[in-house]
Design a protein around this motif. Sequence first.
Motif, PDB file in Angstrom:
ATOM      1  N   VAL A  34     -31.190  59.907  77.975  1.00 41.76           N
ATOM      2  CA  VAL A  34     -31.625  58.609  77.449  1.00 41.76           C
ATOM      3  C   VAL A  34     -30.824  58.265  76.199  1.00 41.76           C
ATOM      4  O   VAL A  34     -30.433  57.115  76.003  1.00 41.76           O
ATOM      5  CB  VAL A  34     -33.148  58.611  77.178  1.00 41.76           C
ATOM      6  CG1 VAL A  34     -33.577  57.374  76.423  1.00 41.76           C
ATOM      7  CG2 VAL A  34     -33.917  58.716  78.494  1.00 41.76           C
ATOM      8  N   SER A  35     -30.533  59.253  75.383  1.00 40.67           N
ATOM      9  CA  SER A  35     -29.728  59.015  74.174  1.00 40.67           C
ATOM     10  C   SER A  35     -28.347  58.495  74.542  1.00 40.67           C
ATOM     11  O   SER A  35     -27.840  57.555  73.920  1.00 40.67           O
ATOM     12  CB  SER A  35     -29.581  60.297  73.357  1.00 40.67           C
ATOM     13  OG  SER A  35     -30.831  60.732  72.912  1.00 40.67           O
ATOM     14  N   GLU A  36     -27.727  59.093  75.560  1.00 40.02           N
ATOM     15  CA  GLU A  36     -26.414  58.623  75.993  1.00 40.02           C
ATOM     16  C   GLU A  36     -26.494  57.213  76.564  1.00 40.02           C
ATOM     17  O   GLU A  36     -25.609  56.390  76.329  1.00 40.02           O
ATOM     18  CB  GLU A  36     -25.832  59.569  77.053  1.00 40.02           C
ATOM     19  CG  GLU A  36     -25.464  60.926  76.528  1.00 40.02           C
ATOM     20  CD  GLU A  36     -25.110  61.903  77.636  1.00 40.02           C
ATOM     21  OE1 GLU A  36     -24.160  62.679  77.410  1.00 40.02           O
ATOM     22  OE2 GLU A  36     -25.762  61.890  78.699  1.00 40.02           O
ATOM     23  N   LEU A  37     -27.570  56.938  77.289  1.00 39.20           N
ATOM     24  CA  LEU A  37     -27.733  55.597  77.866  1.00 39.20           C
ATOM     25  C   LEU A  37     -27.907  54.539  76.782  1.00 39.20           C
ATOM     26  O   LEU A  37     -27.496  53.400  76.959  1.00 39.20           O
ATOM     27  CB  LEU A  37     -28.936  55.562  78.811  1.00 39.20           C
ATOM     28  CG  LEU A  37     -28.777  56.282  80.132  1.00 39.20           C
ATOM     29  CD1 LEU A  37     -30.097  56.275  80.896  1.00 39.20           C
ATOM     30  CD2 LEU A  37     -27.671  55.650  80.957  1.00 39.20           C
ATOM     31  N   SER A  38     -28.507  54.917  75.675  1.00 38.25           N
ATOM     32  CA  SER A  38     -28.800  53.940  74.619  1.00 38.25           C
ATOM     33  C   SER A  38     -27.576  53.572  73.780  1.00 38.25           C
ATOM     34  O   SER A  38     -27.578  52.549  73.095  1.00 38.25           O
ATOM     35  CB  SER A  38     -29.905  54.463  73.706  1.00 38.25           C
ATOM     36  OG  SER A  38     -29.433  55.550  72.933  1.00 38.25           O
ATOM     37  N   GLU A  39     -26.515  54.390  73.835  1.00 39.77           N
ATOM     38  CA  GLU A  39     -25.356  54.209  72.944  1.00 39.77           C
ATOM     39  C   GLU A  39     -24.761  52.799  72.926  1.00 39.77           C
ATOM     40  O   GLU A  39     -24.531  52.259  71.854  1.00 39.77           O
ATOM     41  CB  GLU A  39     -24.281  55.246  73.266  1.00 39.77           C
ATOM     42  CG  GLU A  39     -24.659  56.639  72.828  1.00 39.77           C
ATOM     43  CD  GLU A  39     -23.700  57.698  73.331  1.00 39.77           C
ATOM     44  OE1 GLU A  39     -22.699  57.354  73.993  1.00 39.77           O
ATOM     45  OE2 GLU A  39     -23.963  58.889  73.060  1.00 39.77           O
ATOM     46  N   PRO A  40     -24.495  52.166  74.074  1.00 45.13           N
ATOM     47  CA  PRO A  40     -23.829  50.865  73.989  1.00 45.13           C
ATOM     48  C   PRO A  40     -24.758  49.692  73.635  1.00 45.13           C
ATOM     49  O   PRO A  40     -24.297  48.574  73.441  1.00 45.13           O
ATOM     50  CB  PRO A  40     -23.243  50.669  75.388  1.00 45.13           C
ATOM     51  CG  PRO A  40     -24.109  51.465  76.281  1.00 45.13           C
ATOM     52  CD  PRO A  40     -24.599  52.629  75.451  1.00 45.13           C
ATOM     53  N   PHE A  41     -26.046  49.947  73.569  1.00 42.69           N
ATOM     54  CA  PHE A  41     -27.003  48.860  73.347  1.00 42.69           C
ATOM     55  C   PHE A  41     -27.523  48.865  71.915  1.00 42.69           C
ATOM     56  O   PHE A  41     -27.722  49.922  71.329  1.00 42.69           O
ATOM     57  CB  PHE A  41     -28.186  48.986  74.310  1.00 42.69           C
ATOM     58  CG  PHE A  41     -27.770  49.096  75.739  1.00 42.69           C
ATOM     59  CD1 PHE A  41     -27.196  48.017  76.394  1.00 42.69           C
ATOM     60  CD2 PHE A  41     -27.941  50.284  76.427  1.00 42.69           C
ATOM     61  CE1 PHE A  41     -26.799  48.128  77.718  1.00 42.69           C
ATOM     62  CE2 PHE A  41     -27.549  50.400  77.752  1.00 42.69           C
ATOM     63  CZ  PHE A  41     -26.974  49.318  78.396  1.00 42.69           C
ATOM     64  N   GLU A  42     -27.746  47.694  71.408  1.00 38.07           N
ATOM     65  CA  GLU A  42     -28.306  47.571  70.062  1.00 38.07           C
ATOM     66  C   GLU A  42     -29.796  47.272  70.168  1.00 38.07           C
ATOM     67  O   GLU A  42     -30.269  46.233  69.695  1.00 38.07           O
ATOM     68  CB  GLU A  42     -27.561  46.489  69.286  1.00 38.07           C
ATOM     69  CG  GLU A  42     -26.118  46.858  69.019  1.00 38.07           C
ATOM     70  CD  GLU A  42     -25.394  45.817  68.185  1.00 38.07           C
ATOM     71  OE1 GLU A  42     -26.048  44.942  67.589  1.00 38.07           O
ATOM     72  OE2 GLU A  42     -24.159  45.888  68.149  1.00 38.07           O
ATOM     73  N   ILE A  43     -30.500  48.186  70.821  1.00 32.41           N
ATOM     74  CA  ILE A  43     -31.952  48.055  70.948  1.00 32.41           C
ATOM     75  C   ILE A  43     -32.588  49.374  70.546  1.00 32.41           C
ATOM     76  O   ILE A  43     -31.957  50.424  70.593  1.00 32.41           O
ATOM     77  CB  ILE A  43     -32.388  47.655  72.383  1.00 32.41           C
ATOM     78  CG1 ILE A  43     -31.977  48.716  73.402  1.00 32.41           C
ATOM     79  CG2 ILE A  43     -31.852  46.296  72.765  1.00 32.41           C
ATOM     80  CD1 ILE A  43     -32.506  48.462  74.809  1.00 32.41           C
ATOM     81  N   ALA A  44     -33.843  49.297  70.148  1.00 30.38           N
ATOM     82  CA  ALA A  44     -34.575  50.493  69.734  1.00 30.38           C
ATOM     83  C   ALA A  44     -34.834  51.382  70.950  1.00 30.38           C
ATOM     84  O   ALA A  44     -34.930  50.905  72.084  1.00 30.38           O
ATOM     85  CB  ALA A  44     -35.895  50.089  69.093  1.00 30.38           C
ATOM     86  N   LEU A  45     -34.949  52.663  70.712  1.00 27.26           N
ATOM     87  CA  LEU A  45     -35.179  53.627  71.776  1.00 27.26           C
ATOM     88  C   LEU A  45     -36.432  53.301  72.602  1.00 27.26           C
ATOM     89  O   LEU A  45     -36.388  53.377  73.836  1.00 27.26           O
ATOM     90  CB  LEU A  45     -35.248  55.045  71.207  1.00 27.26           C
ATOM     91  CG  LEU A  45     -35.219  56.170  72.227  1.00 27.26           C
ATOM     92  CD1 LEU A  45     -33.979  56.109  73.104  1.00 27.26           C
ATOM     93  CD2 LEU A  45     -35.299  57.502  71.515  1.00 27.26           C
TER      94      LEU A  45
END
Length: 111
Positions: A34-45
Amino acid sequence: MANYSPDLDRTFAALSDPIRRAIVTRLCEGPRSVSELSEPFEIALPSLLKHVRVLEESGLISSEKTGRVRTCRIERRALQQTEAWIHRHVATWERRLDRLEAHVQRMKRKH
């Protein structure tokens, strides 16, 4: 309704969001945390986790938690079912357009 499919409805609803489509695209390259998936997005976890949950509920992805790391992976069967549905409809429209083109060509020859 003959074409009603709750699974397909959930799939298309899940894919209606650009962030979820981007997640699916990244997961087609291989499993990601999930951390890797979140990298390109500027949204909260927590927001990203909501997207992950929608994708899981649609059957497009699955996830597994090991310790503190949640790893997501694509569920190819759901994508294959969606692809098959789209392919059937594309084939139908291609046949219709071919018939229309043949009709237009016949009309041109008559004039």
